[in-house]
Design a protein around this motif. Sequence first.
Motif, PDB file in Angstrom:
ATOM      1  N   LEU A 175      63.368  43.003  56.789  1.00 44.08           N
ATOM      2  CA  LEU A 175      63.587  44.102  55.855  1.00 44.08           C
ATOM      3  C   LEU A 175      63.250  45.424  56.535  1.00 44.08           C
ATOM      4  O   LEU A 175      62.251  45.526  57.248  1.00 44.08           O
ATOM      5  CB  LEU A 175      62.723  43.916  54.601  1.00 44.08           C
TER       6      LEU A 175
ATOM      7  N   SER B 203      63.960  37.029  47.751  1.00 42.82           N
ATOM      8  CA  SER B 203      63.484  37.749  46.556  1.00 42.82           C
ATOM      9  C   SER B 203      63.981  39.192  46.564  1.00 42.82           C
ATOM     10  O   SER B 203      64.382  39.730  45.528  1.00 42.82           O
ATOM     11  CB  SER B 203      61.952  37.736  46.497  1.00 42.82           C
ATOM     12  N   TYR B 204      63.950  39.798  47.735  1.00 40.56           N
ATOM     13  CA  TYR B 204      64.419  41.182  47.888  1.00 40.56           C
ATOM     14  C   TYR B 204      65.902  41.277  47.523  1.00 40.56           C
ATOM     15  O   TYR B 204      66.329  42.202  46.817  1.00 40.56           O
ATOM     16  CB  TYR B 204      64.173  41.610  49.331  1.00 40.56           C
TER      17      TYR B 204
ATOM     18  N   PRO C 109      62.011  48.989  55.879  1.00 41.74           N
ATOM     19  CA  PRO C 109      61.324  49.660  54.769  1.00 41.74           C
ATOM     20  C   PRO C 109      61.971  50.994  54.391  1.00 41.74           C
ATOM     21  O   PRO C 109      62.538  51.700  55.237  1.00 41.74           O
ATOM     22  CB  PRO C 109      59.904  49.889  55.314  1.00 41.74           C
TER      23      PRO C 109
ATOM     24  N   GLU D  73      60.720  35.980  51.162  1.00 36.27           N
ATOM     25  CA  GLU D  73      60.591  37.421  50.889  1.00 36.27           C
ATOM     26  C   GLU D  73      61.953  38.106  50.865  1.00 36.27           C
ATOM     27  O   GLU D  73      62.252  38.916  49.969  1.00 36.27           O
ATOM     28  CB  GLU D  73      59.704  38.074  51.953  1.00 36.27           C
ATOM     29  N   VAL D  74      62.800  37.758  51.838  1.00 34.66           N
ATOM     30  CA  VAL D  74      64.127  38.366  51.903  1.00 34.66           C
ATOM     31  C   VAL D  74      64.986  37.900  50.731  1.00 34.66           C
ATOM     32  O   VAL D  74      65.722  38.694  50.132  1.00 34.66           O
ATOM     33  CB  VAL D  74      64.804  38.045  53.250  1.00 34.66           C
TER      34      VAL D  74
ATOM     35  N   TYR E  73      72.339  47.019  53.277  1.00 32.78           N
ATOM     36  CA  TYR E  73      71.319  46.183  52.642  1.00 32.78           C
ATOM     37  C   TYR E  73      69.904  46.480  53.147  1.00 32.78           C
ATOM     38  O   TYR E  73      68.948  45.805  52.751  1.00 32.78           O
ATOM     39  CB  TYR E  73      71.648  44.707  52.868  1.00 32.78           C
ATOM     40  N   ASN E  74      69.760  47.487  54.030  1.00 33.26           N
ATOM     41  CA  ASN E  74      68.451  47.837  54.600  1.00 33.26           C
ATOM     42  C   ASN E  74      67.752  46.618  55.216  1.00 33.26           C
ATOM     43  O   ASN E  74      66.594  46.310  54.921  1.00 33.26           O
ATOM     44  CB  ASN E  74      67.547  48.489  53.543  1.00 33.26           C
TER      45      ASN E  74
ATOM     46  N   SER F 163      67.646  53.911  49.170  1.00 32.34           N
ATOM     47  CA  SER F 163      67.531  52.554  48.647  1.00 32.34           C
ATOM     48  C   SER F 163      68.871  51.825  48.668  1.00 32.34           C
ATOM     49  O   SER F 163      69.945  52.444  48.679  1.00 32.34           O
ATOM     50  CB  SER F 163      67.010  52.580  47.208  1.00 32.34           C
TER      51      SER F 163
ATOM     52  N   LYS G  86      66.405  40.876  43.778  1.00 34.32           N
ATOM     53  CA  LYS G  86      65.960  42.093  43.087  1.00 34.32           C
ATOM     54  C   LYS G  86      67.032  43.177  43.147  1.00 34.32           C
ATOM     55  O   LYS G  86      67.190  43.971  42.198  1.00 34.32           O
ATOM     56  CB  LYS G  86      64.668  42.595  43.733  1.00 34.32           C
ATOM     57  N   ASN G  87      67.795  43.190  44.249  1.00 36.62           N
ATOM     58  CA  ASN G  87      68.831  44.209  44.418  1.00 36.62           C
ATOM     59  C   ASN G  87      70.219  43.727  43.993  1.00 36.62           C
ATOM     60  O   ASN G  87      71.220  44.400  44.275  1.00 36.62           O
ATOM     61  CB  ASN G  87      68.865  44.674  45.872  1.00 36.62           C
TER      62      ASN G  87
END
Length: 657
Positions: free
Chosen positions: A159, A239-240, A161, A236-237, A200-201, A168, A243-244
């Motif tokens: 990710l 979930s990220y 930041p 983590e990715v 997608y950052n 975003s 969320k998006n």
Amino acid sequence: MADETLAALRSLMASHSPPLDALVVPSEDYHQSEYVSARDKRREFVSGFSGSAGLALVLANEALLWTDGRYFLQAEKQLSNQWKLMRMGEDPAVDIWMADNLPSDAAIGVDPWCISVDTAQKWEHAFAKKQQKLIQTTKNLVDEVWSNRPPPEANPVLLHPLEFAGRSVEDKLKGLREELVREKARAIILAALDEVAWLYNVRGSDVSYNPVVHAYAIITSTAAFFYVDKRKVSYEVTSYMEKNGIEVRDYGDVSSDAALLASNQLISTSSAKETAHDISENPTGSGKTGAGHDNSAVEENKNDLIWVDPGSCCFALYTKLNPDKVFLQSSPLALAKALKNPIEIEGLKNAHIRDGAAVVQYLVWLDKQMQEIYGASGYFLDSKVHKKDHPITAKLTEVSVSEKLEEFRASKEHFRGLSFPTISSVGPNGAIIHYSPEAETCAELDPNSMYLFDSGAQYLDGTTDITRTVHFGKPTPHEKACYTAVLKGHIGLGNARFPNGTTGHILDVLARVPLWKDGLDYRHGTGHGIGSYLNVHEGPHQISFRPAARNVPLQPSMTVTDEPGYYEDGNFGIRLENVLVVKEADTKFNFGDRGYLSFEHITWAPYQTKLMDVSLLVPEEIEWLNTYHSRCREILAPFMNNSEMEWLKKATEPIAA
């Protein structure tokens, strides 16, 4: 080995259905990338030529390789006598050559995943006059004969930041969807690796020197998909992404999903779940659609086009779509990514300051080594080498010194690796524009020769690219004159003021005029965009003589390099490079009410005054140099120890007019 490879390929070509008269082996991967992973270096495996740009063509009794002016000398050295070098810009283009030299009804094979829509359509048009056919192979024939092809790596998706990205994912998706509506498209397929990473950052390490992930993206008005090897995706990715509003799918699913998209059947899992829930709650289905959104919202986008960038999308995906429903246009993300936001600009400036400090520390170290080991007069004294009485036990090579430069960079905050293989070249090797030294064969440094180093790094807050050319002995008057002509072009472009709407195609001449006065020139473009912890070469704008530089005007907050050069085969090479940021200019007048632009230098490292013929510089150029050097001292001082600062002060002393 190369002969065996060609024989094996020719055997597969002959047994192919239909038999192939020619096989094209491009440099690009499935995403049309400039730089590719080890397992995608098919053209290099077949030909032995390792440059980043080129195309191999294998025929039954002949093999040809096309490359551009940056690589002519390198290709001559690396190609065996089985290959013929075709010089882009001098010899016929590959499609014209094939159309003219291959027989009527010839079958020309290519892996459709490794060729862009643009290129495929251009070739098909060229082949039509003799009923020649472009054949899409179902397997990559090079992969069939490449027994020790490197395996795919499962490098993690990382990710990026918001503190470095500055914008975003939600905001980027919103902007992209607004572009879709504006162009009457209902979806877009993204194939360029840096565009997927930017949108997608995310970042990765699937391609050396480029912090990208092998991935595709499909964006519709209501859904977003990320196609990637799921082994690379952590909890983590995942979930990220959830969320998006982004659904992670297997990398290989992009092909079937493109077909589903074409028939309007591509639905995200989350949308499908919402739809099932809606139907159970409201069996009549009134007020909801299959996408889980209000009818009114969906009716706002009745568009039926699918946006595809013909330069970065492969032909294989394009063939899954209805050509009448495809909007072939450059990706809107290319420009959006090029227009850096304030946080990216600040990050790039900070990264270049740290990078400049590393370059100065390297020059201080190298200057001392050249004097101690080789008896060189050094960076400052313009005199002949004082040969050492005792034999040289230690030695400096193009590779060993470039490794030292990497050490200095690695000590800096946010360092994540180099942004491309360092070009560290002595004397004649400097004339090879994209020279890549290898430890076993590289040259030893020579105090009597020019030394050119073009290098850069990846930092979390920015990508850097800088070139300096130096001499540690006594440069000849000719070398000084050539260096000064390059410097004058470098200053002339960097100091330009120009109206809004100006392209890099127009500005390119400013860097060449001082060289043209003496009948000199160089075979590469003058400037390219640079990423924000992304690819070191970034479009869509460029400063170049090439026609593509006419396509996109320079705009405020774009980054671009300023890197003229001169290369004398067999003798030396000179290049000077800084990164610039385009900004609004404060002009006395505003003709046509267009508004004017200028450049801000963000690279900080001195130019060697010993290599300048000051008599060739005009007062404005001397004033600019003195001001730039004063800024170097001021900006880099916090990173220097006492001895380094003394060296920097001497290197940036004002030049007398």
